[in-house]
Design a protein around this motif. Structure first.
Motif, PDB file in Angstrom:
ATOM      1  N   VAL A 110       1.058   1.496  -4.211  1.00 44.08           N
ATOM      2  CA  VAL A 110       1.161   0.550  -4.734  1.00 44.08           C
ATOM      3  C   VAL A 110       2.282  -0.472  -3.722  1.00 44.08           C
ATOM      4  O   VAL A 110       1.919  -1.733  -3.458  1.00 44.08           O
ATOM      5  N   TRP A 111       3.250  -0.006  -3.469  1.00 49.24           N
ATOM      6  CA  TRP A 111       4.157  -0.396  -2.564  1.00 49.24           C
ATOM      7  C   TRP A 111       3.672  -0.843  -1.313  1.00 49.24           C
ATOM      8  O   TRP A 111       3.903  -1.722  -0.561  1.00 49.24           O
ATOM      9  N   ASP A 112       2.644   0.179  -0.961  1.00 53.92           N
ATOM     10  CA  ASP A 112       2.206   0.170   0.675  1.00 53.92           C
ATOM     11  C   ASP A 112       1.251  -0.947   0.458  1.00 53.92           C
ATOM     12  O   ASP A 112       1.090  -1.623   1.668  1.00 53.92           O
ATOM     13  N   ALA A 113       0.588  -1.289  -0.521  1.00 60.46           N
ATOM     14  CA  ALA A 113      -0.442  -2.422  -0.596  1.00 60.46           C
ATOM     15  C   ALA A 113       0.351  -3.824  -0.231  1.00 60.46           C
ATOM     16  O   ALA A 113      -0.268  -4.738   0.269  1.00 60.46           O
ATOM     17  N   GLY A 114       1.508  -4.016  -0.821  1.00 57.88           N
ATOM     18  CA  GLY A 114       2.322  -5.189  -0.633  1.00 57.88           C
ATOM     19  C   GLY A 114       1.798  -6.271  -1.288  1.00 57.88           C
ATOM     20  O   GLY A 114       2.365  -7.400  -1.043  1.00 57.88           O
ATOM     21  N   GLY A 115       0.895  -6.318  -2.270  1.00 57.67           N
ATOM     22  CA  GLY A 115       0.676  -7.223  -3.302  1.00 57.67           C
ATOM     23  C   GLY A 115      -0.065  -6.798  -4.202  1.00 57.67           C
ATOM     24  O   GLY A 115      -0.320  -5.580  -4.594  1.00 57.67           O
ATOM     25  N   PRO A 116      -0.867  -7.418  -5.225  1.00 56.70           N
ATOM     26  CA  PRO A 116      -1.641  -7.135  -6.377  1.00 56.70           C
ATOM     27  C   PRO A 116      -2.656  -6.125  -5.788  1.00 56.70           C
ATOM     28  O   PRO A 116      -3.332  -6.227  -4.932  1.00 56.70           O
ATOM     29  N   VAL A 117      -2.895  -5.094  -6.625  1.00 64.91           N
ATOM     30  CA  VAL A 117      -3.955  -4.040  -6.205  1.00 64.91           C
ATOM     31  C   VAL A 117      -4.473  -3.535  -7.441  1.00 64.91           C
ATOM     32  O   VAL A 117      -3.862  -3.386  -8.420  1.00 64.91           O
ATOM     33  N   SER A 118      -5.906  -3.597  -7.385  1.00 69.60           N
ATOM     34  CA  SER A 118      -6.679  -2.744  -8.507  1.00 69.60           C
ATOM     35  C   SER A 118      -6.667  -1.245  -8.446  1.00 69.60           C
ATOM     36  O   SER A 118      -6.210  -0.646  -7.536  1.00 69.60           O
ATOM     37  N   VAL A 119      -7.030  -0.653  -9.577  1.00 68.72           N
ATOM     38  CA  VAL A 119      -7.112   0.623  -9.824  1.00 68.72           C
ATOM     39  C   VAL A 119      -7.989   1.388  -8.828  1.00 68.72           C
ATOM     40  O   VAL A 119      -7.596   2.320  -7.944  1.00 68.72           O
ATOM     41  N   GLU A 120      -9.020   0.702  -8.518  1.00 68.15           N
ATOM     42  CA  GLU A 120      -9.994   1.256  -7.400  1.00 68.15           C
ATOM     43  C   GLU A 120      -9.456   0.961  -6.365  1.00 68.15           C
ATOM     44  O   GLU A 120      -9.609   2.085  -5.168  1.00 68.15           O
ATOM     45  N   GLU A 121      -8.689   0.201  -5.817  1.00 70.70           N
ATOM     46  CA  GLU A 121      -7.855   0.110  -4.558  1.00 70.70           C
ATOM     47  C   GLU A 121      -7.014   1.331  -4.277  1.00 70.70           C
ATOM     48  O   GLU A 121      -6.647   1.877  -3.173  1.00 70.70           O
ATOM     49  N   VAL A 122      -5.940   1.481  -5.311  1.00 71.02           N
ATOM     50  CA  VAL A 122      -5.358   2.612  -5.377  1.00 71.02           C
ATOM     51  C   VAL A 122      -5.925   3.885  -5.008  1.00 71.02           C
ATOM     52  O   VAL A 122      -5.750   4.763  -4.529  1.00 71.02           O
ATOM     53  N   ARG A 123      -6.938   3.919  -5.953  1.00 65.91           N
ATOM     54  CA  ARG A 123      -7.699   5.432  -5.952  1.00 65.91           C
ATOM     55  C   ARG A 123      -8.120   5.596  -4.503  1.00 65.91           C
ATOM     56  O   ARG A 123      -8.192   6.657  -3.887  1.00 65.91           O
ATOM     57  N   ALA A 124      -8.850   4.506  -3.936  1.00 63.54           N
ATOM     58  CA  ALA A 124      -9.432   4.768  -2.547  1.00 63.54           C
ATOM     59  C   ALA A 124      -8.281   4.836  -1.473  1.00 63.54           C
ATOM     60  O   ALA A 124      -8.414   5.721  -0.649  1.00 63.54           O
ATOM     61  N   ALA A 125      -7.184   4.332  -1.709  1.00 66.07           N
ATOM     62  CA  ALA A 125      -5.812   4.573  -0.808  1.00 66.07           C
ATOM     63  C   ALA A 125      -5.399   6.065  -0.975  1.00 66.07           C
ATOM     64  O   ALA A 125      -5.096   6.915   0.081  1.00 66.07           O
ATOM     65  N   LEU A 126      -5.374   6.396  -2.131  1.00 70.58           N
ATOM     66  CA  LEU A 126      -5.095   7.880  -2.174  1.00 70.58           C
ATOM     67  C   LEU A 126      -6.130   8.947  -1.894  1.00 70.58           C
ATOM     68  O   LEU A 126      -5.874   9.730  -0.975  1.00 70.58           O
ATOM     69  N   GLU A 127      -7.430   8.415  -1.862  1.00 73.24           N
ATOM     70  CA  GLU A 127      -8.243   9.430  -1.290  1.00 73.24           C
ATOM     71  C   GLU A 127      -8.278   9.232   0.235  1.00 73.24           C
ATOM     72  O   GLU A 127      -8.296  10.393   0.951  1.00 73.24           O
ATOM     73  N   ALA A 128      -7.938   8.269   0.752  1.00 75.07           N
ATOM     74  CA  ALA A 128      -7.815   7.918   2.159  1.00 75.07           C
ATOM     75  C   ALA A 128      -6.757   8.831   2.877  1.00 75.07           C
ATOM     76  O   ALA A 128      -6.715   9.617   4.041  1.00 75.07           O
TER      77      ALA A 128
END
Length: 166
Positions: A49-67
């Protein structure tokens, strides 16, 4: 000593803020970083979430962790983010049919909060040994920091005297 002044100012500001602090029930000294105060997945989600730098969805977080090689089910991430929201670490807003999350505090604010809670607990139960060990460890790691600590102590004493004479 600009750093000392900034630290004291930050401490005063935090003490004056409202009592809205995250619910952190455990401190794990055997872990590293955020995992000392949060579970492993909670720490990974906060980092995403911090790395995203703005509002983020659950799917975006899941994808970032998967990456980063950390695969988890969507529902696991959703539950974790909901718990982080309940603890006061994430804020959320509904966008369409899904929540978008932002960090409720910065990394440094969370670090300060955890530090304050741990030190408060130590001072409540073990004040003398905690202070003695802190000074010993600080001197062993970086003796110059003892001078910084002494200055902080002197400023605090002077501040206390100034308040008593008014």
């Amino acid at each position: 000593m600009q750093g000392v002044d900034e630290a004291m100012s930050d401490n005063r500001r935090r003490q004056q803020e409202s009592a809205e602090e995250p619910e952190l029930a455990v401190f794990r000294p055997d872990k590293e970083g955020l995992e000392q105060a949060l579970g492993t997945l909670e720490a990974q989600v906060m980092e995403a979430v911090w790395d995203a730098g703005g509002p983020v969805s659950v799917e975006e977080v899941r994808a970032a962790l998967e990456a980063h090689g950390k695969e988890s089910a969507y529902t696991t991430i959703m539950t974790t983010m909901s718990r982080l929201y309940d603890k006061g670490l994430l804020a959320r807003q509904m966008h369409g049919r899904a929540y978008h999350y932002t960090a409720a505090m910065s990394r440094s604010e969370l670090g300060s909060n955890v530090t304050r809670r741990v030190i408060d607990a130590l001072m409540t139960s073990f004040a003398e040994p905690a202070m003695a060990y802190f000074v010993e460890a600080l001197g062993d790691e970086d003796p110059d920091r003892l001078d910084t600590l002494a200055e902080l102590i002197n400023r605090r004493k002077a501040q206390g005297k100034g308040e008593g004479s008014a």
